[in-house]
Design an enzyme around this catalytic site. Structure first.
Site, short mmCIF file in Angstrom:
data_model
loop_
_atom_site.label_atom_id
_atom_site.label_comp_id
_atom_site.label_asym_id
_atom_site.label_seq_id
_atom_site.Cartn_x
_atom_site.Cartn_y
_atom_site.Cartn_z
N ASP A 94 0.80 -1.22 0.00
CA ASP A 94 0.00 0.00 0.00
C ASP A 94 0.84 1.28 0.00
O ASP A 94 2.06 1.24 0.21
CB ASP A 94 -0.96 0.01 1.21
CG ASP A 94 -0.32 -0.54 2.49
OD1 ASP A 94 0.92 -0.54 2.59
OD2 ASP A 94 -1.06 -0.98 3.38
N ASN B 287 -7.80 -3.30 14.07
CA ASN B 287 -9.17 -3.56 13.60
C ASN B 287 -9.23 -4.69 12.58
O ASN B 287 -10.25 -4.89 11.94
CB ASN B 287 -9.78 -2.27 13.01
CG ASN B 287 -9.04 -1.79 11.77
OD1 ASN B 287 -8.10 -2.43 11.31
ND2 ASN B 287 -9.45 -0.65 11.23
N HIS C 9 -7.34 -4.98 9.83
CA HIS C 9 -7.00 -4.70 8.44
C HIS C 9 -5.71 -5.41 8.04
O HIS C 9 -4.82 -5.62 8.85
CB HIS C 9 -6.96 -3.19 8.12
CG HIS C 9 -5.82 -2.41 8.69
ND1 HIS C 9 -5.96 -1.14 9.22
CD2 HIS C 9 -4.49 -2.69 8.82
CE1 HIS C 9 -4.79 -0.69 9.61
NE2 HIS C 9 -3.88 -1.60 9.38
N GLU D 68 -9.70 -2.05 5.13
CA GLU D 68 -10.38 -1.80 6.39
C GLU D 68 -11.62 -2.70 6.52
O GLU D 68 -12.08 -3.27 5.53
CB GLU D 68 -10.81 -0.32 6.45
CG GLU D 68 -9.64 0.68 6.37
CD GLU D 68 -8.86 0.82 7.68
OE1 GLU D 68 -8.76 -0.14 8.46
OE2 GLU D 68 -8.32 1.93 7.92
C1 F6R Z 1 1.48 -1.68 6.14
C2 F6R Z 1 0.16 -2.30 6.22
C3 F6R Z 1 -0.63 -2.36 7.47
C4 F6R Z 1 0.19 -2.65 8.74
C5 F6R Z 1 -0.68 -2.61 9.97
C6 F6R Z 1 0.10 -2.86 11.26
O1 F6R Z 1 1.99 -1.76 4.83
O2 F6R Z 1 -0.29 -2.73 5.22
O3 F6R Z 1 -1.62 -3.34 7.34
O4 F6R Z 1 0.80 -3.90 8.59
O5 F6R Z 1 -1.32 -1.37 10.06
O6 F6R Z 1 0.98 -1.82 11.44
P1 F6R Z 1 2.08 -1.84 12.63
O7 F6R Z 1 3.08 -2.89 12.23
O8 F6R Z 1 2.68 -0.47 12.61
O9 F6R Z 1 1.36 -2.18 13.87
#
Ligand code: F6R
Length: 251
Positions: free
Chosen positions: A67, A136, A138, A143
């Protein structure tokens, strides 16, 4: 799903890096799907260290990130292009032209999504996808409520996700409201997936991921249906999950 439970963040980073390095050695032209965020930082550090000490080569490796924020140029230190260059690409011998991240500055974002999806298909899909997980549920920036069939698309970030990521920005108002993300359908086509999780904050998410029902309200739950998923997670994140001996689950 297979679960590898490790003691702490350091062990998580070590184990995940070894996993990736082994796959790269077995297939030097592997197509890797990469994640950003706090969780994989330590993993990337270990990958870099191994490259420097043992010479594991990334010359033929191709990467696709999950992303990118819409509106941030690659030179912005909060863009995922900047993150990847800083945390990995600048320190290993991957060819920059082989590293793909959605262009958050594209004038036609819909076209950019289609092109990104096309590039993944053209190369034959992703061999190993690395994922983190949002509180959540994702994965990528898909989301809750995102269709399990979704392909690379534009998504409005939830308030919760923007809050969680505000730690990297001067304030929440600076966190972009939209992103481009690989779809859940895209992620599910990866031949193999590893999902990394660390810390108490991910406790509830891990419980739902492993023991919860498969529902679009909790996007990561779809991973229960994938044939080749390994979860590498630390004790703190797994403290609400009941695991039987070998860490293997039937779904
Ligand atoms: C990042 C991504 C997100 C993160 C998720 C957890 O490229 O796609 O899904 O993996 O938000 O983020 P952290 O590791 O910062 O808790």
């Amino acid at each position: 799903m297979k679960i590898i439970k490790v003691k702490d963040y350091e062990q998580l980073s070590n184990t995940a890096a070894k996993f990736i390095i082994e796959r790269v050695k077995n297939k030097p032209n592997i197509v890797l799907g990469l994640a950003t965020g706090g969780t994989p930082e330590g993993t990337y550090k270990n990958v870099i260290q191994d490259h420097q000490q043992n010479g594991t080569s990334y010359e033929q490796v191709v990467t696709f990130n999950l992303d990118e924020y819409i509106g941030l140029p690659g030179s912005d230190k909060n863009s995922y292009r900047y993150y990847m260059n800083e945390h990995l690409f600048n320190h290993i011998n991957v060819k920059k032209e082989n590293t793909h991240i959605p262009n958050g500055e594209a004038s036609n974002v819909k076209q950019e999504c289609e092109d990104y999806e096309g590039r993944i298909q053209q190369i034959g899909g992703i061999d190993l996808q690395i994922l983190g997980i949002g509180e959540n549920g994702h994965i990528g920036f898909n989301e809750p409520g995102t269709s399990f069939n979704s392909r690379t698309h534009v998504i409005g970030l939830t308030e919760e996700t923007r809050q969680a990521n505000a730690r990297y920005f001067p304030s929440i108002e600076h966190v972009p409201a939209h992103a481009i993300t690989m779809g859940i359908g895209t992620i599910m086509e990866a031949k193999e997936i590893i999902l990394l999780a660390s810390g108490e904050k991910k406790r509830e998410a891990m419980k739902k991921l492993i023991n919860g029902e498969v529902t679009e309200d909790f996007p990561a739950s779809i991973l229960q249906k994938h044939q080749n998923v390994t979860i590498i997670a630390d004790e703190a994140s797994l403290s609400d999950v009941q695991l039987s001996g070998d860490g293997k689950l039937d779904h």
